[in-house]
Design an enzyme around this catalytic site. Structure first.
Site, PDB file in Angstrom:
ATOM      1  NE  ARG A   1      -4.115   1.786   1.058  1.00 38.78           N
ATOM      2  CZ  ARG A   1      -5.134   2.095   0.264  1.00 38.78           C
ATOM      3  NH1 ARG A   1      -5.186   1.680  -0.989  1.00 38.78           N
ATOM      4  NH2 ARG A   1      -6.128   2.815   0.711  1.00 38.78           N
TER       5      ARG A   1
ATOM      6  CB  THR B   1      -9.425  -1.065  -7.086  1.00 37.33           C
ATOM      7  OG1 THR B   1      -9.578   0.107  -6.330  1.00 37.33           O
ATOM      8  CG2 THR B   1      -8.501  -2.003  -6.400  1.00 37.33           C
TER       9      THR B   1
ATOM     10  CB  THR C   1      -6.104   0.623  -6.152  1.00 40.09           C
ATOM     11  OG1 THR C   1      -6.970   1.674  -6.516  1.00 40.09           O
ATOM     12  CG2 THR C   1      -5.435   0.958  -4.838  1.00 40.09           C
TER      13      THR C   1
ATOM     14  CB  SER D   1     -12.504  -1.125   0.907  1.00 43.97           C
ATOM     15  OG  SER D   1     -12.907  -0.026   1.653  1.00 43.97           O
TER      16      SER D   1
ATOM     17  N   GLY E   1     -13.081  -1.592  -6.923  1.00 38.69           N
ATOM     18  CA  GLY E   1     -14.158  -0.763  -6.385  1.00 38.69           C
ATOM     19  C   GLY E   1     -13.578   0.016  -5.231  1.00 38.69           C
ATOM     20  N   GLY E   2     -14.418   0.582  -4.410  1.00 40.27           N
ATOM     21  CA  GLY E   2     -13.945   1.224  -3.179  1.00 40.27           C
ATOM     22  C   GLY E   2     -14.594   0.454  -2.045  1.00 40.27           C
TER      23      GLY E   2
END
Ligand code: GLY
Length: 526
Positions: free
Chosen positions: A65, A337, A355, A409, A429-430
């Protein structure tokens, strides 16, 4: 089998497997290929999460991340009146987190890879150098973002109107990929590419420094493990909220005999939405980067806690979100993403979600280096109670601090049945990522659907705030269902499409691919 968001990337992955590579090798090659052919989310300027289950059943997960730059601070998106400055955390050089993807790929290869590193970069380099054809959906995608995000004049993606069959050449990106091929981590975080990135930042008030690039390190973290009926669920822990929330939701589903309800009935949609709502209220309060904040994972997954949460669900009426709060317990301690699922011929599996945050990230391309930068900083809580791109709110746990990771998420997930690999699943997605993975698993296990039907079935989503069920438009055709849900006091919002789930199901040692028809998603196998 390789299932990704783009046929060319799936082919790249399968070729790596055919050469004797394993699922981790294929994942690395797919990641770089997606950075070329699927620029809205495939990336080298973003980050993600990698989940691996070896043929023998041992599991690992890598957190690559992005991180806040060291000069980032809590109020960096607020004006002098403490008001959020619109779009600053989304479409400016300040929106960019320190990218983690390249370090992540190097780590994955170091720990699990079999084939030479260079072989995994070559397919992406070829695609960037020799060009590739746009699909209809991809050309529409590029045109859609033409106006809103053309944030620098040297951006190759936003220059013209595209149509299906146009060829895109990306010579700058090819150069950058060659540097990564030749110098691995140093090809991106040092040398010419890093200089270009720092130049891009310093000329445009961005914060990322050479020191930030030097210091970026992806982290091997323990995956989250749990059970759901007679399945073992393996997923991503913090700084993703995905794994813990998924397990909470599955447990609530298990304790409420969901399998007695009819697929997509009023009762099933009501119950699932109420479950989702309660879990998302926990997300807003308790989740952040575990290196900065202790996420109470054990408490959130405690059986009594989950049963108590479930008891507050009224079968006959929606509970207004304003009456739901993050749970409490007695404690002594304090769209865009992309996802790919791979199972190799040796029995190893990877589930990877990655993402740039919004489609095409910040829309900012690094001059002379040809890659898009993320706008992941928006995943922080830029101000308590202020919704992010996905309408998610947060507080102290997810506040901005230097070098901290923003909450995610993303929910790359693997399921075992009786100790054997059963499912590899995930989606872009989120906030809807978590509920789409949840519902795909329910479709297979509770409602006995095939993986293809499960992936392509219409989806719905509740995230506590806003207090509404978002449903894909197919549901609007069923007026009875719509009226019944309204009679339970649910607010309904219809949307065109949510998520693109890519999954693999294993039954009797046979692999079944589920590629989402909502995109160009594609199953390759041999
Ligand atoms: N940027 C979306 C997520 O990480 O949840």
């Amino acid at each position: 089998m390789v299932v990704t968001a783009h046929p060319l990337a799936s082919e790249v992955g399968i070729e790596v497997l055919k050469k004797g590579g394993n699922a981790a090798d294929a994942a690395v090659a797919v990641q770089f290929a997606l950075a070329v052919v699927y620029p809205s989310a495939g990336n080298i300027g973003g980050g993600g999460f990698f989940l691996f289950r070896s043929a023998k059943g041992s599991c690992s997960s890598l957190d690559f991340r992005e991180k806040a730059p060291s000069k980032a601070h809590r109020n960096m998106y607020l004006d002098s009146n403490d008001q959020v400055i619109e779009n600053l955390s989304l479409y400016s050089h300040l929106a960019v987190g320190v990218p983690g993807t390249v370090d992540g790929m190097v780590e994955i290869h170091k720990k699990h890879g079999k084939l030479p590193w260079k072989d995994l970069l070559e397919p992406a380099i070829k695609l960037a150098e020799h060009g590739f054809l746009l699909t209809t959906k991809e050309s529409k995608n590029l045109n859609r973002f033409n106006k809103t995000k053309a944030s620098n004049s040297y951006n190759p993606y936003f220059k013209k109107k595209y149509k299906q069959g146009d060829t895109i050449f990306l010579p700058d990106l090819a150069k950058t990929l060659k540097a990564i091929r030749d110098f691995k981590r140093d090809g991106f975080y040092k040398g010419v590419v890093a200089e270009n990135l720092i130049d891009e930042m310093s000329k445009n008030n961005g914060l990322i420094s050479q020191e930030d690039l030097n210091n970026y390190k992806s982290v091997w973290r323990d995956p989250i493990f749990g059970t759901y009926k007679n399945y073992k669920v393996i997923s991503m822990g913090p700084p993703s909220s995905g794994g813990v929330l998924l397990l909470q939701m599955l447990k609530m589903a298990e304790y409420s005999s969901l399998d007695q309800l009819k697929f997509h009935s009023k009762e099933a949609i009501h119950l699932i939405s109420e479950i989702e709502k309660r879990s998302f209220s926990d997300r807003a309060k308790y989740f952040g980067d575990p290196d900065f904040y202790t996420v109470p994972t054990t408490d959130l997954l405690d059986t009594n806690y989950i049963k108590n949460r479930l008891q507050s669900i009224d079968k006959n009426m929606a509970t207004p979100s304003k009456e739901i709060f993050a749970g409490e317990w007695d404690s002594n301690e304090s769209d865009e993403t992309t996802h790919y699922s791979i199972v190799d011929q040796y029995g190893n599996a990877t589930s990877v979600t990655t993402t740039l945050n919004g489609a095409f990230g910040s829309g900012i391309i690094v001059k002379n280096a040809g890659f898009l930068l993320n706008n992941e900083m928006d995943d922080f809580s830029v101000k308590p109670g202020h919704p992010n791109l996905y309408g998610l709110i947060g507080g102290e746990a997810n506040s901005i601090q230097p070098n901290k990771r923003m909450l995610s998420s993303m929910t790359p997930t693997i399921l075992e049945k009786n100790g054997d690999l059963f499912m590899v699943v995930g989606t872009p997605g989120g906030s809807t990522i978590i509920t789409a993975v949840f519902q795909t698993i329910l479709n297979v296990i509770e409602f006995n659907k095939s993986i293809l039907t499960s992936v392509n079935a219409p989806r719905f989503h509740h995230q506590w705030i806003p207090d509404q069920i978002k449903l894909e438009k197919e549901f609007s055709l069923d007026t009875n269902l719509v009226n019944e849900l309204k009679s339970l006091n649910h607010q309904l919002k219809f949307v065109n499409s949510m998520n693109r789930v890519d999954a693999i199901l294993i039954k009797n040692k046979t692999l079944f691919g589920g590629a989402d028809k909502r995109g160009d998603d594609y199953v390759s196998y041999f």
